[in-house]
Design a protein around this motif. Structure first.
Motif, mmCIF file in Angstrom:
data_model
loop_
_atom_site.group_PDB
_atom_site.id
_atom_site.type_symbol
_atom_site.label_atom_id
_atom_site.label_comp_id
_atom_site.label_asym_id
_atom_site.label_seq_id
_atom_site.Cartn_x
_atom_site.Cartn_y
_atom_site.Cartn_z
ATOM 1 N N LEU A 176 -82.209 69.625 -11.779
ATOM 2 C CA LEU A 176 -81.871 68.872 -12.976
ATOM 3 C C LEU A 176 -83.117 68.332 -13.660
ATOM 4 C CD1 LEU A 176 -79.519 67.705 -14.669
ATOM 5 C CD2 LEU A 176 -79.804 65.629 -13.306
ATOM 6 N N LEU A 177 -84.021 67.749 -12.886
ATOM 7 C CA LEU A 177 -85.246 67.216 -13.488
ATOM 8 C C LEU A 177 -86.124 68.327 -14.054
ATOM 9 C CD1 LEU A 177 -86.099 64.377 -10.974
ATOM 10 C CD2 LEU A 177 -85.154 64.181 -13.277
ATOM 11 N N THR A 178 -86.105 69.497 -13.434
ATOM 12 C CA THR A 178 -86.841 70.636 -13.979
ATOM 13 C C THR A 178 -86.247 71.070 -15.312
ATOM 14 O OG1 THR A 178 -87.362 71.356 -11.738
ATOM 15 C CG2 THR A 178 -87.627 72.979 -13.487
ATOM 16 N N MET A 179 -84.930 71.043 -15.411
ATOM 17 C CA MET A 179 -84.288 71.396 -16.679
ATOM 18 C C MET A 179 -84.612 70.374 -17.760
ATOM 19 S SD MET A 179 -80.570 72.998 -15.644
ATOM 20 C CE MET A 179 -79.855 71.409 -15.452
ATOM 21 N N VAL A 180 -84.688 69.096 -17.397
ATOM 22 C CA VAL A 180 -85.020 68.059 -18.375
ATOM 23 C C VAL A 180 -86.441 68.262 -18.897
ATOM 24 C CG1 VAL A 180 -85.445 65.588 -18.649
ATOM 25 C CG2 VAL A 180 -83.385 66.369 -17.501
ATOM 26 N N VAL A 181 -87.355 68.584 -18.002
ATOM 27 C CA VAL A 181 -88.740 68.839 -18.422
ATOM 28 C C VAL A 181 -88.788 70.043 -19.352
ATOM 29 C CG1 VAL A 181 -91.020 69.551 -17.611
ATOM 30 C CG2 VAL A 181 -89.786 67.748 -16.427
ATOM 31 N N GLY A 182 -88.071 71.100 -19.004
ATOM 32 C CA GLY A 182 -88.046 72.290 -19.850
ATOM 33 C C GLY A 182 -87.454 72.011 -21.217
ATOM 34 N N LEU A 183 -86.369 71.242 -21.264
ATOM 35 C CA LEU A 183 -85.755 70.907 -22.544
ATOM 36 C C LEU A 183 -86.676 70.026 -23.376
ATOM 37 C CD1 LEU A 183 -83.282 71.076 -24.367
ATOM 38 C CD2 LEU A 183 -82.409 69.034 -23.222
ATOM 39 N N THR A 184 -87.397 69.131 -22.723
ATOM 40 C CA THR A 184 -88.344 68.277 -23.441
ATOM 41 C C THR A 184 -89.456 69.113 -24.068
ATOM 42 O OG1 THR A 184 -87.887 66.460 -21.929
ATOM 43 C CG2 THR A 184 -89.920 66.334 -23.203
ATOM 44 N N ILE A 185 -89.979 70.059 -23.326
ATOM 45 C CA ILE A 185 -91.028 70.929 -23.865
ATOM 46 C C ILE A 185 -90.479 71.769 -25.013
ATOM 47 C CG2 ILE A 185 -92.510 72.900 -23.306
ATOM 48 C CD1 ILE A 185 -92.780 71.668 -20.481
ATOM 49 N N TYR A 186 -89.266 72.268 -24.852
ATOM 50 C CA TYR A 186 -88.624 73.064 -25.907
ATOM 51 C C TYR A 186 -88.436 72.235 -27.177
ATOM 52 C CZ TYR A 186 -85.014 75.844 -28.226
ATOM 53 O OH TYR A 186 -84.288 76.556 -29.126
ATOM 54 N N GLU A 187 -87.901 71.008 -27.016
ATOM 55 C CA GLU A 187 -87.691 70.157 -28.187
ATOM 56 C C GLU A 187 -89.011 69.740 -28.831
ATOM 57 O OE1 GLU A 187 -85.394 66.873 -26.796
ATOM 58 O OE2 GLU A 187 -83.485 67.920 -27.076
ATOM 59 N N ALA A 188 -90.012 69.468 -28.011
ATOM 60 C CA ALA A 188 -91.301 69.042 -28.549
ATOM 61 C C ALA A 188 -91.961 70.158 -29.352
ATOM 62 C CB ALA A 188 -92.221 68.591 -27.424
ATOM 63 N N GLY A 189 -91.645 71.388 -29.041
ATOM 64 C CA GLY A 189 -92.219 72.501 -29.791
ATOM 65 C C GLY A 189 -91.621 72.678 -31.170
ATOM 66 N N TYR A 190 -90.469 72.071 -31.430
ATOM 67 C CA TYR A 190 -89.795 72.228 -32.716
ATOM 68 C C TYR A 190 -89.936 71.026 -33.629
ATOM 69 C CZ TYR A 190 -87.720 76.660 -31.636
ATOM 70 O OH TYR A 190 -87.540 77.983 -31.350
ATOM 71 N N VAL A 191 -90.695 70.039 -33.241
ATOM 72 C CA VAL A 191 -90.916 68.881 -34.097
ATOM 73 C C VAL A 191 -92.386 68.833 -34.481
ATOM 74 C CG1 VAL A 191 -89.021 67.556 -33.090
ATOM 75 C CG2 VAL A 191 -91.307 67.318 -32.141
ATOM 76 N N PRO A 192 -92.696 68.124 -35.559
ATOM 77 C CA PRO A 192 -94.112 67.967 -35.915
ATOM 78 C C PRO A 192 -94.872 67.239 -34.806
ATOM 79 C CG PRO A 192 -92.700 67.283 -37.731
ATOM 80 C CD PRO A 192 -91.809 67.545 -36.563
ATOM 81 N N PRO A 193 -96.163 67.502 -34.682
ATOM 82 C CA PRO A 193 -96.943 66.884 -33.592
ATOM 83 C C PRO A 193 -96.862 65.357 -33.564
ATOM 84 C CG PRO A 193 -98.223 68.601 -34.627
ATOM 85 C CD PRO A 193 -96.967 68.448 -35.450
ATOM 86 N N ARG A 194 -96.680 64.718 -34.699
ATOM 87 C CA ARG A 194 -96.609 63.250 -34.709
ATOM 88 C C ARG A 194 -95.334 62.732 -34.049
ATOM 89 N NH1 ARG A 194 -94.443 61.992 -40.743
ATOM 90 N NH2 ARG A 194 -92.932 63.675 -40.629
ATOM 91 N N ASN A 195 -94.287 63.574 -33.930
ATOM 92 C CA ASN A 195 -93.019 63.154 -33.338
ATOM 93 C C ASN A 195 -92.869 63.554 -31.868
ATOM 94 O OD1 ASN A 195 -92.355 62.149 -35.820
ATOM 95 N ND2 ASN A 195 -91.082 63.874 -36.403
ATOM 96 N N THR A 196 -93.877 64.183 -31.319
ATOM 97 C CA THR A 196 -93.787 64.653 -29.935
ATOM 98 C C THR A 196 -93.599 63.490 -28.966
ATOM 99 O OG1 THR A 196 -95.189 66.533 -30.486
ATOM 100 C CG2 THR A 196 -94.983 65.979 -28.160
ATOM 101 N N LYS A 197 -94.294 62.376 -29.207
ATOM 102 C CA LYS A 197 -94.151 61.213 -28.328
ATOM 103 C C LYS A 197 -92.713 60.689 -28.336
ATOM 104 C CE LYS A 197 -97.744 59.279 -30.235
ATOM 105 N NZ LYS A 197 -98.704 58.265 -30.646
#
Length: 83
Positions: free
Chosen positions: A18-39
């Motif tokens: 589950l935690l591995t999936m959360v990390v993967g989803l976070t990386i996936y979502e962070a790739g689709y937002v502007p760099p200023r919104n990654t945090k």
């Protein structure tokens, strides 16, 4: 029924998945937002994991492993206190 010896390792393995999936989803979502919104995306994921952990401790554990109840759902030991 499955013995108690087999439940704990399985739950730990599922928690790792589950935690591995959360990390993967976070990386996936962070790739689709502007760099200023990654945090904000990372913080959102951490807050969701924190809230889910608290809810599991308060309610979920009793439903999964409660000392009372039937074969489908348990209903004792909410917040590890035997009500």
């Amino acid at each position: 029924t499955v013995g108690q010896n087999h439940v704990e390792p399985w739950c730990n393995l599922e928690a790792v998945f589950l935690l591995t999936m959360v990390v993967g989803l976070t990386i996936y979502e962070a790739g689709y937002v502007p760099p200023r919104n990654t945090k904000h995306v990372i913080l959102k994921s951490l807050v969701c994991v924190f809230i889910a952990t608290i809810v599991w401790y308060v309610i979920g554990f009793a439903f999964a492993f409660g000392s009372q109840g039937n074969a489908f759902i348990g209903n004792g030991n909410f917040t590890n206190i035997d009500f």
